[in-house]
Design an enzyme around this catalytic site. Structure first.
Site, PDB file in Angstrom:
ATOM      1  N   CYS A 228       3.015  -5.278  -0.944  1.00  0.00           N
ATOM      2  CA  CYS A 228       3.413  -6.880  -0.663  1.00  0.00           C
ATOM      3  C   CYS A 228       2.789  -7.683  -0.562  1.00  0.00           C
ATOM      4  CB  CYS A 228       4.216  -6.597   0.958  1.00  0.00           C
ATOM      5  SG  CYS A 228       5.139  -5.851   1.684  1.00  0.00           S
ATOM      6  N   HIS A 232       1.332 -11.730  -1.235  1.00  0.00           N
ATOM      7  CA  HIS A 232       1.684 -12.607  -0.088  1.00  0.00           C
ATOM      8  C   HIS A 232      -0.056 -13.109   0.355  1.00  0.00           C
ATOM      9  CE1 HIS A 232       5.892 -13.224  -0.053  1.00  0.00           C
ATOM     10  NE2 HIS A 232       6.327 -12.809  -0.415  1.00  0.00           N
ATOM     11  N   ARG A 277      15.793  -8.915   2.902  1.00  0.00           N
ATOM     12  CA  ARG A 277      14.374  -9.723   2.301  1.00  0.00           C
ATOM     13  C   ARG A 277      13.625  -9.226   1.726  1.00  0.00           C
ATOM     14  NH1 ARG A 277      13.308 -13.072  -1.410  1.00  0.00           N
ATOM     15  NH2 ARG A 277      12.904 -11.422  -2.429  1.00  0.00           N
ATOM     16  N   CYS A 281      12.572  -7.592  -1.576  1.00  0.00           N
ATOM     17  CA  CYS A 281      11.458  -7.098  -1.857  1.00  0.00           C
ATOM     18  C   CYS A 281      10.588  -5.805  -2.803  1.00  0.00           C
ATOM     19  CB  CYS A 281      10.619  -7.652  -0.911  1.00  0.00           C
ATOM     20  SG  CYS A 281      10.280  -9.337  -0.645  1.00  0.00           S
TER      21      CYS A 281
END
Length: 320
Positions: A228, A232, A277, A281
């Site tokens: 992730c 991000h 979401r 991802c």
């Protein structure tokens, strides 16, 4: 033309070039499906030309050849204007999900023939105002930390004695089938509008779930060796018009992200929850899809919600 580079990603800011690589790939794909050799050659040549043009522009920009065009600030302003145009609650189709969710909340179902109105989402049986703002949280009756989806499934199976197999078969809505779970999440989350996230992590199990979620956020794996954090973990990053919020630290990015889900996705013509979401991802990272309503997803959710602590909630929102 201004070029915006983020780590290994480099994208042009000019809108008429943003889709060149996609159009090239599409045309090459059409070549494979074309019926005749002449058609194949035609599409293949056009597709190759698009890709070559894109590569030339990108290479020229990286080498500092000074191609003129809109500045990054102008592009950001246009993106902001676009988002303001589509973020009109009076034209948001997700409020249809909210209405269906209210009906489902009050609908008697299951072997017990009762509604979900006696379900405790965290503020007491049937109390919805502010409940979403404090999720995920520890529930003593289930002896585990749960997010909203997990809690709803637990109430369906325990309070209503409802077989959830059919409901889980359409956990995400499609053009031909609505999702009870997405509708219920939209309805319940909307009851926390105007409130702020409050995730104090007072319970030991909540603290453990947060630590697991943080570890999952940084865990790299699968074919691309992504996590992730790959997308991000930097301020101001984006791919084309999609901003990549920095979720590694508490504050504005995390608050605006978590406070705007669930949301109506214009590109999908569907309302989507944060469960969807995260699932998407993992798909994009080429990782095995996480189990819906799993402890792992809840751990990741409590980590993200804690990063958004104190942020306002305005849902369902509307996004590209």
């Amino acid at each position: 033309m201004t070029i915006i580079c983020r780590s290994y990603l480099c994208r042009t800011a000019r809108s008429d070039l943003l889709g060149i690589e996609e159009r090239g790939a599409l045309l090459i794909g059409k070549a494979r499906r074309a019926g005749s050799a002449l058609q194949q050659e035609k599409f293949k040549s056009a597709g190759t030309w698009f890709v070559l043009v894109y590569v030339l522009f990108a290479t020229a920009a990286v080498l500092g050849m000074g191609i003129e065009g809109p500045k990054a600030a102008d592009t950001e302003d246009e993106i902001k204007r676009y988002r303001e145009m589509i973020n009109d609650p009076m034209a948001n189709p997700a409020y249809l999900n909210v209405d269906r969710g209210e009906e489902l909340w009050k609908l008697p179902r299951g072997n017990k023939g009762v509604s979900l109105e006696t379900c405790d989402i965290g503020k007491g049986p049937g109390v919805l105002e502010g409940a979403y703002a404090e999720l995920p949280r520890y529930f003593s009756d289930a002896n585990k930390v749960m997010d909203l989806e997990q809690r709803l499934l637990w109430c369906m199976e325990t309070v209503q004695q409802l077989d959830t197999q059919e409901i889980l078969s359409r956990k995400f809505g499609t053009p031909s089938a609505t999702s009870d779970m997405e509708d219920l999440v939209a309805y319940i989350a909307n009851k926390s509008n105007g409130m702020t996230f409050h995730i104090p992590l007072n319970d030991a199990q909540e603290q453990e779930a947060y630590a697991i979620g943080e570890a999952l956020f940084y865990r790299r794996g699968s074919l691309l060796d992504f996590s992730c954090a790959t997308c991000h973990s930097a301020d101001g990053a984006r791919i084309r018009t999609t901003q990549l919020p920095n979720l590694t630290k508490p504050g504005k990015d995390a608050q605006e992200t978590m406070g705007s889900w669930p949301t109506y996705r214009v590109s999908q013509s569907q309302m989507r929850t944060m469960q969807n979401r995260l699932w998407d991802c993992y798909r994009q990272m080429r990782m095995p899809p996480p189990e819906y309503g799993s402890a792992g997803l809840t751990a990741l959710m409590i980590y993200l919600a804690r990063q958004a602590d104190g942020g306002p909630i305005n849902v369902p929102s509307i996004k590209r």
